[in-house]
Design a protein around this motif. Structure first.
Motif, PDB file in Angstrom:
ATOM      1  N   VAL A 284     -68.963 -51.882-115.868  1.00  0.00           N
ATOM      2  CA  VAL A 284     -68.403 -50.536-115.979  1.00  0.00           C
ATOM      3  C   VAL A 284     -67.103 -50.436-115.181  1.00  0.00           C
ATOM      4  CG1 VAL A 284     -68.788 -48.084-115.552  1.00  0.00           C
ATOM      5  CG2 VAL A 284     -70.681 -49.509-116.332  1.00  0.00           C
ATOM      6  N   LEU A 285     -67.114 -50.955-113.983  1.00  0.00           N
ATOM      7  CA  LEU A 285     -65.906 -50.907-113.149  1.00  0.00           C
ATOM      8  C   LEU A 285     -64.757 -51.639-113.826  1.00  0.00           C
ATOM      9  CD1 LEU A 285     -67.489 -51.545-109.638  1.00  0.00           C
ATOM     10  CD2 LEU A 285     -66.542 -49.389-110.485  1.00  0.00           C
ATOM     11  N   GLY A 286     -65.061 -52.772-114.478  1.00  0.00           N
ATOM     12  CA  GLY A 286     -64.021 -53.500-115.190  1.00  0.00           C
ATOM     13  C   GLY A 286     -63.444 -52.691-116.328  1.00  0.00           C
ATOM     14  N   ALA A 287     -64.336 -51.993-117.056  1.00  0.00           N
ATOM     15  CA  ALA A 287     -63.861 -51.172-118.170  1.00  0.00           C
ATOM     16  C   ALA A 287     -63.057 -49.972-117.682  1.00  0.00           C
ATOM     17  CB  ALA A 287     -65.056 -50.702-119.008  1.00  0.00           C
ATOM     18  N   LEU A 288     -63.293 -49.558-116.447  1.00  0.00           N
ATOM     19  CA  LEU A 288     -62.534 -48.453-115.868  1.00  0.00           C
ATOM     20  C   LEU A 288     -61.240 -48.931-115.215  1.00  0.00           C
ATOM     21  CD1 LEU A 288     -65.449 -46.482-114.194  1.00  0.00           C
ATOM     22  CD2 LEU A 288     -64.067 -45.684-116.114  1.00  0.00           C
TER      23      LEU A 288
END
Length: 290
Positions: A284-288
């Motif tokens: 999720v952090l990567g996608a953000l």
């Protein structure tokens, strides 16, 4: 999304022995906040916060939530002040009503939950500011109590509440509101309105807890989430399919975070469901773009 804080919950069902390593890994991944839980029979919120703070260097730790009936406001303020002095700027203190049935189990259910919560938050905030507190309330009685070592930087005190009158109360006496899992963007507009009705200004923060499961198979995601959304839907009094989650592919989960931010969330704290929670969090952090 530099103006949005991203957090993660250390789930109450996870062994507290794993908290230090989880906190360190979450910090390495770049989250802003770690939220610990205080539910009757699980873990102590203040002690868990101390463990997480001691294991990390910059992570902000939130207590979600200390049930007001279980704690004297004086003792709670003492505990919070100790953490805030040792770890300045890294604590958020969540206080709530507590689950009524659990409070009855231990013989502390108040006559007026609203009065107890308002008086507790008011007293705790004043004590953390270093004030001498005289309070003869409906539920709380303090006779000239003052902290010897108040924190130089009082931590924000947020109310973990759900119902309309409690949300108004939060807007009146708390620094922010902690919003339970299952509430989505459409709910935040109503929550903002209710806290504003209570007197909340623009600095009143909204922290939204949200179930999260990341996966590429929609059926697997639905199966994994089903038990938690079913239970939360029953508690919130809404259909299971109206329980909001930040889930699906990493990109889809990131869309959910963006939607909460657009609706007014200042912090989104992910309650990751299923195996390998840190891997899911990293996705999720990567996608953000974190």
């Amino acid at each position: 999304m530099t103006d949005l804080r991203i957090g993660v919950m250390y789930d109450r069902d996870w062994d507290p022995a794993g908290l230090p390593e989880f906190a360190r890994r979450a910090e390495e991944l770049g989250v802003d906040d770690l939220w610990v839980v205080e539910d009757l029979g699980w873990n102590g919120g203040v002690s868990a916060a101390a463990v997480a703070l001691g294991a990390t260097r910059r992570l902000r730790v939130g207590i979600g939530i200390a049930p007001a009936p279980l704690r004297s406001p004086a003792l709670l303020a003492m505990e919070l002040a100790t953490l805030a002095r040792v770890f300045p700027g890294r604590l958020v203190a969540g206080i709530g009503h507590g689950v009524r049935g659990w409070m009855e189990q231990v013989g502390v259910a108040p006559r007026s939950p609203l009065a107890l919560l308002e008086e507790t938050i008011t007293a705790v905030r004043a004590l953390l500011r270093g004030e001498k507190v005289e309070l003869e309330g409906r539920e709380v009685h303090l006779d000239g109590i003052q902290l010897v070592h108040p924190p130089a930087e009082p931590p924000p005190v947020v109310a973990g509440v759900v119902r309309p009158r409690s949300l108004e109360l939060s807007g009146r006496v708390a620094d922010g509101t902690l919003i339970a899992e299952g509430h989505g963007p459409r709910d935040l507009e109503d929550i903002r309105a209710l806290t504003a009705q209570g007197g909340a200004g623009p600095d009143h923060t909204l922290t939204v807890l949200s179930f999260c499961h990341v996966g590429d198979d929609p059926d697997e995601v639905a199966r994994t989430l089903h038990p938690v959304t079913e239970g939360q839907g029953g508690w919130l009094g809404r259909p299971q399919d109206e329980v909001f989650t930040v889930s699906g592919t990493a990109a889809k989960a990131a869309e959910g975070v963006h939607a909460l931010r657009a609706a007014g969330a200042d912090t989104v704290a992910l309650r990751v469901v299923g195996a390998e929670p840190l891997r899911q969090l990293e996705a999720v952090l990567g996608a953000l773009g974190r």
